[in-house]
Design a protein around this motif. Structure first.
Motif, PDB file in Angstrom:
ATOM      1  N   ASN A 155      13.016  51.100 -10.588  1.00  0.00           N
ATOM      2  CA  ASN A 155      11.668  51.353 -10.070  1.00  0.00           C
ATOM      3  C   ASN A 155      11.402  50.585  -8.784  1.00  0.00           C
ATOM      4  O   ASN A 155      10.764  51.103  -7.856  1.00  0.00           O
ATOM      5  N   ASP A 158      13.188  52.181  -5.867  1.00  0.00           N
ATOM      6  CA  ASP A 158      12.507  53.388  -5.391  1.00  0.00           C
ATOM      7  C   ASP A 158      11.517  53.067  -4.290  1.00  0.00           C
ATOM      8  O   ASP A 158      11.209  53.922  -3.445  1.00  0.00           O
ATOM      9  N   PRO A 162      15.208  53.357  -1.583  1.00  0.00           N
ATOM     10  CA  PRO A 162      15.504  54.478  -2.478  1.00  0.00           C
ATOM     11  C   PRO A 162      16.883  55.101  -2.252  1.00  0.00           C
ATOM     12  O   PRO A 162      17.465  55.666  -3.183  1.00  0.00           O
TER      13      PRO A 162
END
Length: 390
Positions: A155, A158, A162
């Motif tokens: 997470n 990201d 990313p």
């Protein structure tokens, strides 16, 4: 005449009620602490009963709170029946409409339940199986904790970088952990020297120097944004993962030692590894305490519900009683079996492709077949052969 002893288990104390088959209350509900003093109070109470008569003790299966009491009862020569809490609840609902629920009342109802229902004495699990169950369940918790930390890292990536996930093929192995531990942000990756790139290559042998060099180009074009918070999350999660990995190795070492003593025939089945076999022995205990493979299926909560009334007769969803962890292990075992064992692979193909069953339904059929084979292997102490899969 028989004595029926109901014990309601709790964390710090237990409640006990004793009645005869004629309904005479020998000892009204009393409480004793969950310690040696309390156990001795129970022993004195039980020893005072007429031992020329049957003494039937019942208690609910309530996790680990009753473990020491059960071992104590076994050590002083008393048998007991471990009861399904769901069945006891339904029994209580069938004999009273009152909603009064206290530990003392529960002890009384448990005594009435074993008085009304035929219940076999529970066979105490061996020391090895008890140890294995503790190790296997905690090993699983560590695996799940590690997965949670990996999700946190994903997470955060990201948001700050990313493109790195695709570069790593969504695999956060040792190479990825080392990279993120030492060069957490795109800015740090941009500054990689040839010496540092070579060191990264030495850690991730499958990743070439040229490919690692491309990381710098990815870092220069990233659409991610710097974040001190996400950088901290990644570093702390990596520290947690390393601690968890060390603990997992220790647990697996202890589990392997116990499995050497058990000498499980399940390990002879292609697709069943050490941890899966250990989990099955830990959850089922002694396979010989089940009279048939169908009982294994029922114990795991994987049997189908059935509804028949008049002209209607149909099967429903799985009942899902019992251990959710055991069902998780069995369904994962089915996936491994269909991928690695030819006989089970062919059986899955028959159910899934030829009979056009839903994927999960086809897997459930594989589980049923596996339990039939596992039951025979363990009860006869034989290794797997192709004939057993037919």
């Amino acid at each position: 005449m028989s004595y029926f002893v109901g014990i309601d288990i709790a964390k710090n104390k237990h409640d006990c009620f004793i009645v005869t088959g004629d309904g005479e209350v020998i000892r009204n509900s009393f409480t004793f602490p969950n310690n040696d003093e309390g156990f001795q109070i129970l022993k004195v109470t039980l020893d005072q009963l007429d031992h020329s008569q049957k003494i039937k003790i019942g208690l609910e299966a309530t996790g680990h709170y009753g473990k020491n009491l059960k071992q104590f009862l076994t050590s002083i020569g008393y048998e007991f029946s471990e009861l399904n809490p769901y069945l006891v609840k339904k029994f209580i609902q069938s004999i009273t409409l009152r909603r009064t629920k206290t530990d003392k009342v529960d002890a009384q109802m448990i005594a009435k339940f074993i008085q009304a229902e035929a219940s076999k004495p529970t066979v105490p699990l061996s020391y090895n199986i008890l140890e294995l169950r503790t190790l296997v369940r905690n090993h699983d918790k560590l695996i799940r904790s590690r997965s949670d930390e990996l999700v946190k890292i994903t997470n955060s990536l990201d948001r700050i970088f990313p493109e790195l996930k695709k570069f790593l093929d969504n695999h956060l192995g040792e190479f990825a952990l080392y990279l993120l531990e030492h060069y957490t942000t795109p800015e740090k990756i941009l500054k990689l020297t040839n010496t540092q790139i070579q060191k990264l290559h030495n850690i991730g042998r499958r990743i070439s120097v040229n490919k690692i060099t491309l990381l710098k180009e990815l870092a220069s074009k990233t659409v991610g944004h710097p974040s001190l918070a996400d950088e901290l999350v990644i570093k702390q999660s990596i520290k947690m993962i390393r601690v968890i990995n060390d603990s997992i190795k220790i647990y697996e070492s202890q589990i392997k030692e116990i499995m050497k003593e058990i000498k499980s025939p399940l390990l002879s089945i292609p697709g069943i590894g050490m941890m899966t076999a250990a989990a099955l022995h830990a959850e089922f205990g002694d396979f010989r305490r089940f009279s048939s493979p169908a009982k294994l299926l029922s114990f795991a909560g994987l049997e189908c519900s059935k509804n028949q009334s008049g002209q209607s007769d149909f099967k429903g969803h799985m009942v899902k009683h019992g251990s959710s962890y055991l069902r998780y292990v069995l369904m994962n075992a089915a996936i491994s079996l269909k991928n690695h064992c030819p006989a089970f692979s062919a059986y899955f193909h028959k159910k899934f492709v030829e009979e056009n069953k839903h994927y999960r339904v086809a897997l459930n059929h594989v589980v049923r077949k596996f339990l039939r084979v596992a039951f025979k292997l363990v009860t006869l102490n034989e290794n797997y052969n192709l004939d057993l899969s037919k």
